[in-house]
Structure formats: C-alpha cells, structure tokens
Design a protein around this motif. Structure first.
Motif, PDB file in Angstrom:
ATOM      1  N   MET A   1      -5.966   0.190  -4.561  1.00  0.00           N
ATOM      2  CA  MET A   1      -5.086   1.932  -3.940  1.00  0.00           C
ATOM      3  C   MET A   1      -3.492   1.424  -4.343  1.00  0.00           C
ATOM      4  N   ALA A   2      -2.869   2.680  -4.492  1.00  0.00           N
ATOM      5  CA  ALA A   2      -1.478   2.795  -4.265  1.00  0.00           C
ATOM      6  C   ALA A   2      -1.032   3.662  -3.071  1.00  0.00           C
ATOM      7  N   GLU A   3       0.134   2.873  -2.570  1.00  0.00           N
ATOM      8  CA  GLU A   3       0.281   3.901  -1.521  1.00  0.00           C
ATOM      9  C   GLU A   3       2.132   3.845  -1.423  1.00  0.00           C
ATOM     10  N   LEU A   4       2.397   5.177  -0.580  1.00  0.00           N
ATOM     11  CA  LEU A   4       3.477   5.071  -1.288  1.00  0.00           C
ATOM     12  C   LEU A   4       3.952   4.599   0.506  1.00  0.00           C
ATOM     13  N   TYR A   5       5.652   4.006   0.397  1.00  0.00           N
ATOM     14  CA  TYR A   5       6.560   3.645   0.732  1.00  0.00           C
ATOM     15  C   TYR A   5       8.030   4.766   0.767  1.00  0.00           C
ATOM     16  N   ILE A   6       7.233   5.622   1.744  1.00  0.00           N
ATOM     17  CA  ILE A   6       9.367   6.798   1.643  1.00  0.00           C
ATOM     18  C   ILE A   6      10.428   6.875   2.671  1.00  0.00           C
ATOM     19  N   GLY A   7      11.380   6.670   1.617  1.00  0.00           N
ATOM     20  CA  GLY A   7      12.158   6.842   2.923  1.00  0.00           C
ATOM     21  C   GLY A   7      13.301   7.800   3.031  1.00  0.00           C
ATOM     22  N   ILE A   8      13.748   9.056   3.681  1.00  0.00           N
ATOM     23  CA  ILE A   8      14.217  10.016   4.378  1.00  0.00           C
ATOM     24  C   ILE A   8      15.380   9.313   4.647  1.00  0.00           C
ATOM     25  N   GLU A   9      16.133  10.103   3.533  1.00  0.00           N
ATOM     26  CA  GLU A   9      17.844  10.075   4.648  1.00  0.00           C
ATOM     27  C   GLU A   9      18.182  11.818   4.709  1.00  0.00           C
ATOM     28  N   LEU A  10      17.827  12.558   6.057  1.00  0.00           N
ATOM     29  CA  LEU A  10      18.278  13.365   6.722  1.00  0.00           C
ATOM     30  C   LEU A  10      19.729  13.876   6.904  1.00  0.00           C
ATOM     31  N   GLY A  11      20.515  14.912   6.363  1.00  0.00           N
ATOM     32  CA  GLY A  11      22.054  14.955   5.594  1.00  0.00           C
ATOM     33  C   GLY A  11      22.666  16.106   6.196  1.00  0.00           C
ATOM     34  N   VAL A  17      15.584  11.824  -0.843  1.00  0.00           N
ATOM     35  CA  VAL A  17      14.921  10.628  -0.573  1.00  0.00           C
ATOM     36  C   VAL A  17      14.184   9.821  -2.158  1.00  0.00           C
ATOM     37  N   ALA A  18      13.549   8.632  -1.132  1.00  0.00           N
ATOM     38  CA  ALA A  18      13.316   7.783  -1.746  1.00  0.00           C
ATOM     39  C   ALA A  18      11.649   6.891  -2.094  1.00  0.00           C
ATOM     40  N   TRP A  19      11.757   6.101  -2.451  1.00  0.00           N
ATOM     41  CA  TRP A  19      10.103   5.541  -2.652  1.00  0.00           C
ATOM     42  C   TRP A  19       9.903   3.943  -3.101  1.00  0.00           C
ATOM     43  N   LEU A  20       9.746   3.275  -2.401  1.00  0.00           N
ATOM     44  CA  LEU A  20       9.605   1.517  -2.789  1.00  0.00           C
ATOM     45  C   LEU A  20       7.612   1.270  -3.323  1.00  0.00           C
ATOM     46  N   ASP A  21       8.354   0.716  -4.707  1.00  0.00           N
ATOM     47  CA  ASP A  21       7.285   0.506  -6.122  1.00  0.00           C
ATOM     48  C   ASP A  21       7.011  -1.148  -5.200  1.00  0.00           C
ATOM     49  N   ARG A  22       6.122  -1.436  -4.416  1.00  0.00           N
ATOM     50  CA  ARG A  22       6.063  -2.795  -4.722  1.00  0.00           C
ATOM     51  C   ARG A  22       5.662  -4.008  -4.890  1.00  0.00           C
ATOM     52  N   ASP A  23       4.593  -3.199  -5.880  1.00  0.00           N
ATOM     53  CA  ASP A  23       4.671  -3.865  -7.142  1.00  0.00           C
ATOM     54  C   ASP A  23       6.192  -4.573  -8.160  1.00  0.00           C
ATOM     55  N   SER A  24       6.894  -4.134  -8.417  1.00  0.00           N
ATOM     56  CA  SER A  24       8.242  -4.270  -8.596  1.00  0.00           C
ATOM     57  C   SER A  24       9.063  -5.134  -7.948  1.00  0.00           C
TER      58      SER A  24
END
Length: 159
Positions: A1-11, A17-24
């Motif tokens: 099952m895919a999981e989200l790795y999220i990065g949030i830069e609060l300006g 907001v970005a997310w990491l695709d672990r497969d690629s």
C-alpha cells in the motif's frame, strides 16, 4: 500500500507542499489551480459558517476574518485568541484548518490516503510552536513519530 511523505513549507504569504514518490525517488509539487504556491491564508464565510483556505480564501469577496498565515504563526507564539466573524478562535484551531486543507489537497492530488510522514518547515519554530504543531497534526490524524518540524536552515541541510 502506498504511503504519503509530505513536505510543507509554511511561508508568510505563500506555502508550498510537496510529496515524495518513493518508487521513483521524485519529489512532486502539489498544485492548487495549476499554481505551485498556495496562498497562506484562511477565511471564514460568515454567511455559510464555512472556512476556506488557499486560493479560495484569497479570492473570497466580502469575507469577515481573512487571516494571513504569518499572523497565525505569531499567535501560536503568544497563545492569544483572535475574533473572527464575531466568534473567538485559538490560533491552533485556525492553523489546523489550513494544515488540514494542505493535507487533503495532497491526498486528493495523489489518490493516496495513508500518511507515512509529514515535514513542516518554517522560520525558526519555537518550542511552543512546535508543541502546538504536534498537537494540531495529531488532531488531524498524524502521529507524533510521523511529524518532523524543521527551520529553513535545517531543511536546506537535508535537501
């Protein structure tokens, strides 16, 4: 099952907001209305009682209580309450509306519901702000061991 790795830069004016695709191993920017940067604001439509965030908050006409995010961050430090549309709100409650919006926008754009980790980056978060952010994220459904709060210098070292 895919999981989200999220990065949030609060300006102050815009957040990213970005997310990491672990497969690629690719990082993808979450877009709102085809834009990479999301306005760092929330607003309350007093007619409907609904909060909106991002571009919708920015475009809202005749809104009582449009709040720019950096003001919320400052309120997290002070612990003060803010009156919006005749009702008093805490800064953590209002910040939770914005962060929940960013998380849901990411889930919607990826089709992935399960969160593995969330990194939040902002200007020099204090201990009090960090504690507030941990509580907010836990209320959204993200556990403490899944949350990473970084200042911008730390974020640059990692990336």
């Amino acid at each position: 099952m895919a999981e989200l790795y999220i990065g949030i830069e609060l300006g102050d004016e815009f957040s990213t907001v970005a997310w990491l695709d672990r497969d690629s191993s690719k990082i993808h920017i979450v877009k709102e209305n085809e834009k990479d940067r999301i306005p760092s604001m929330i607003s309350l439509n007093t007619a409907t009682g609904c909060w909106c965030a991002g571009e919708a908050a920015r475009n809202e006409q005749g809104v009582n209580g449009r709040i720019v995010l950096h003001r919320l961050v400052g309120l997290l430090r002070s612990g003060k309450r803010l009156e919006v549309g005749g009702t008093e709100y805490t800064a953590p409650r209002m910040m939770s509306y914005y962060l929940e919006y960013l998380i849901e926008l990411t889930k919607k754009s990826t089709g992935i519901e399960k969160i593995a980790a969330v990194a939040i980056c902002m200007d020099f978060p204090s201990l009090k702000e960090s504690e507030q952010l941990y509580r907010i994220m836990k209320n959204i459904g993200v556990e403490n061991d899944q949350i990473h709060i970084l200042n911008r210098q730390e974020a640059m070292v990692y990336f």
